[in-house]
Scaffold this motif. Structure first.
Motif, mmCIF file in Angstrom:
data_model
loop_
_atom_site.group_PDB
_atom_site.id
_atom_site.type_symbol
_atom_site.label_atom_id
_atom_site.label_comp_id
_atom_site.label_asym_id
_atom_site.label_seq_id
_atom_site.Cartn_x
_atom_site.Cartn_y
_atom_site.Cartn_z
ATOM 1 N N HIS A 134 -0.748 8.812 3.861
ATOM 2 C CA HIS A 134 -1.725 8.026 4.619
ATOM 3 C C HIS A 134 -1.084 6.771 5.189
ATOM 4 O O HIS A 134 -0.273 6.124 4.540
ATOM 5 C CB HIS A 134 -2.898 7.608 3.731
ATOM 6 C CG HIS A 134 -3.810 8.730 3.384
ATOM 7 N ND1 HIS A 134 -4.870 8.571 2.547
ATOM 8 C CD2 HIS A 134 -3.843 10.025 3.745
ATOM 9 C CE1 HIS A 134 -5.517 9.711 2.397
ATOM 10 N NE2 HIS A 134 -4.894 10.609 3.115
ATOM 11 N N GLU A 135 -1.506 6.438 6.383
ATOM 12 C CA GLU A 135 -1.075 5.183 6.985
ATOM 13 C C GLU A 135 -1.758 4.031 6.251
ATOM 14 O O GLU A 135 -2.899 4.164 5.804
ATOM 15 C CB GLU A 135 -1.465 5.144 8.468
ATOM 16 C CG GLU A 135 -0.610 6.037 9.335
ATOM 17 C CD GLU A 135 0.852 5.603 9.351
ATOM 18 O OE1 GLU A 135 1.122 4.395 9.493
ATOM 19 O OE2 GLU A 135 1.713 6.481 9.191
ATOM 20 N N TYR A 177 -0.878 13.930 -1.029
ATOM 21 C CA TYR A 177 -1.230 13.612 0.361
ATOM 22 C C TYR A 177 -1.582 12.140 0.541
ATOM 23 O O TYR A 177 -1.481 11.605 1.644
ATOM 24 C CB TYR A 177 -2.396 14.478 0.835
ATOM 25 C CG TYR A 177 -3.641 14.333 -0.002
ATOM 26 C CD1 TYR A 177 -4.594 13.371 0.296
ATOM 27 C CD2 TYR A 177 -3.854 15.158 -1.107
ATOM 28 C CE1 TYR A 177 -5.730 13.220 -0.487
ATOM 29 C CE2 TYR A 177 -4.983 15.013 -1.892
ATOM 30 C CZ TYR A 177 -5.919 14.041 -1.574
ATOM 31 O OH TYR A 177 -7.042 13.890 -2.355
ATOM 32 N N VAL A 178 -1.962 11.453 -0.527
ATOM 33 C CA VAL A 178 -2.286 10.030 -0.444
ATOM 34 C C VAL A 178 -1.070 9.240 0.054
ATOM 35 O O VAL A 178 -1.209 8.297 0.829
ATOM 36 C CB VAL A 178 -2.774 9.487 -1.808
ATOM 37 C CG1 VAL A 178 -2.905 7.979 -1.807
ATOM 38 C CG2 VAL A 178 -4.095 10.141 -2.185
ATOM 39 N N GLU A 193 0.822 -1.210 0.000
ATOM 40 C CA GLU A 193 0.000 0.000 0.000
ATOM 41 C C GLU A 193 0.859 1.265 0.000
ATOM 42 O O GLU A 193 0.550 2.230 -0.705
ATOM 43 C CB GLU A 193 -0.936 -0.023 1.203
ATOM 44 C CG GLU A 193 -1.991 1.035 1.161
ATOM 45 C CD GLU A 193 -3.027 0.890 2.264
ATOM 46 O OE1 GLU A 193 -3.886 1.781 2.345
ATOM 47 O OE2 GLU A 193 -2.974 -0.098 3.031
ATOM 48 N N ARG A 194 1.939 1.267 0.781
ATOM 49 C CA ARG A 194 2.843 2.433 0.799
ATOM 50 C C ARG A 194 3.469 2.663 -0.575
ATOM 51 O O ARG A 194 3.519 3.791 -1.064
ATOM 52 C CB ARG A 194 3.946 2.231 1.835
ATOM 53 C CG ARG A 194 3.539 2.554 3.236
ATOM 54 C CD ARG A 194 4.748 2.474 4.182
ATOM 55 N NE ARG A 194 4.299 2.205 5.526
ATOM 56 C CZ ARG A 194 4.165 0.998 6.069
ATOM 57 N NH1 ARG A 194 4.475 -0.083 5.383
ATOM 58 N NH2 ARG A 194 3.722 0.853 7.297
ATOM 59 N N GLU A 207 -10.459 -0.923 -1.538
ATOM 60 C CA GLU A 207 -9.030 -0.638 -1.689
ATOM 61 C C GLU A 207 -8.465 -1.464 -2.837
ATOM 62 O O GLU A 207 -8.790 -2.646 -2.985
ATOM 63 C CB GLU A 207 -8.286 -0.988 -0.404
ATOM 64 C CG GLU A 207 -6.800 -0.802 -0.446
ATOM 65 C CD GLU A 207 -6.349 0.652 -0.352
ATOM 66 O OE1 GLU A 207 -5.272 0.969 -0.875
ATOM 67 O OE2 GLU A 207 -7.076 1.458 0.247
ATOM 68 N N GLY A 264 0.941 4.031 -2.909
ATOM 69 C CA GLY A 264 0.633 5.419 -2.562
ATOM 70 C C GLY A 264 1.684 6.394 -3.055
ATOM 71 O O GLY A 264 1.375 7.545 -3.385
#
Length: 126
Positions: A41-42, A37-38, A23-24, A85, A27
């Motif tokens: 996000h954690e 800004y995405v 996910e990181r 997601e 992002g």
């Protein structure tokens, strides 16, 4: 050297802690856009991933070594299937994995009897 092959399948409990890295990396694709800004996000909460995996609503794209390099999580929203997601590690992008993960979510939605599937996304990415 041959191109890697990928398998789309339901996630296993032991793979869930690895999805934050996917996910990181996904992002970070937003860094050069107005949606940078995405990237800050954690990653999704592990408890949410556990719940989705337990209810067969979490699929992964696994590489040749069986490591997750992408995932899709579905849920029900307002009586419809919803793609909550979709993340594919940037090193494995542009290989159709997102399309294949979405197809898995659509198959799930059909099997659940949903008449439609929804998602939220940006109208444009610059």
């Amino acid at each position: 050297m041959s191109s890697p092959t990928y398998q789309i399948r339901l996630a296993q409990p032991t793979e869930l802690p690895l999805l934050g890295n996917v996910e990181r990396a996904a992002g970070n694709l937003f860094l050069p856009t107005k949606h940078s800004y995405v990237a800050a996000h954690e990653p999704m909460d592990l408890a949410e991933l556990v719940e989705a995996q337990r209810h067969h609503r979490l699929w992964i794209a696994a590489d040749d070594a069986h490591h997750p390099v992408g995932f899709a999580l579905a849920e029900t929203v307002d009586g419809l299937g919803h793609l909550h997601e979709l993340s594919v590690h940037r090193a494995h992008g542009q290989r159709g994995l997102g399309t294949r993960l979405i197809a898995a979510v659509c198959e799930w939605a059909i099997a659940q009897g949903y008449l439609a599937i929804t998602l939220s996304t940006f109208s444009e990415i610059e």
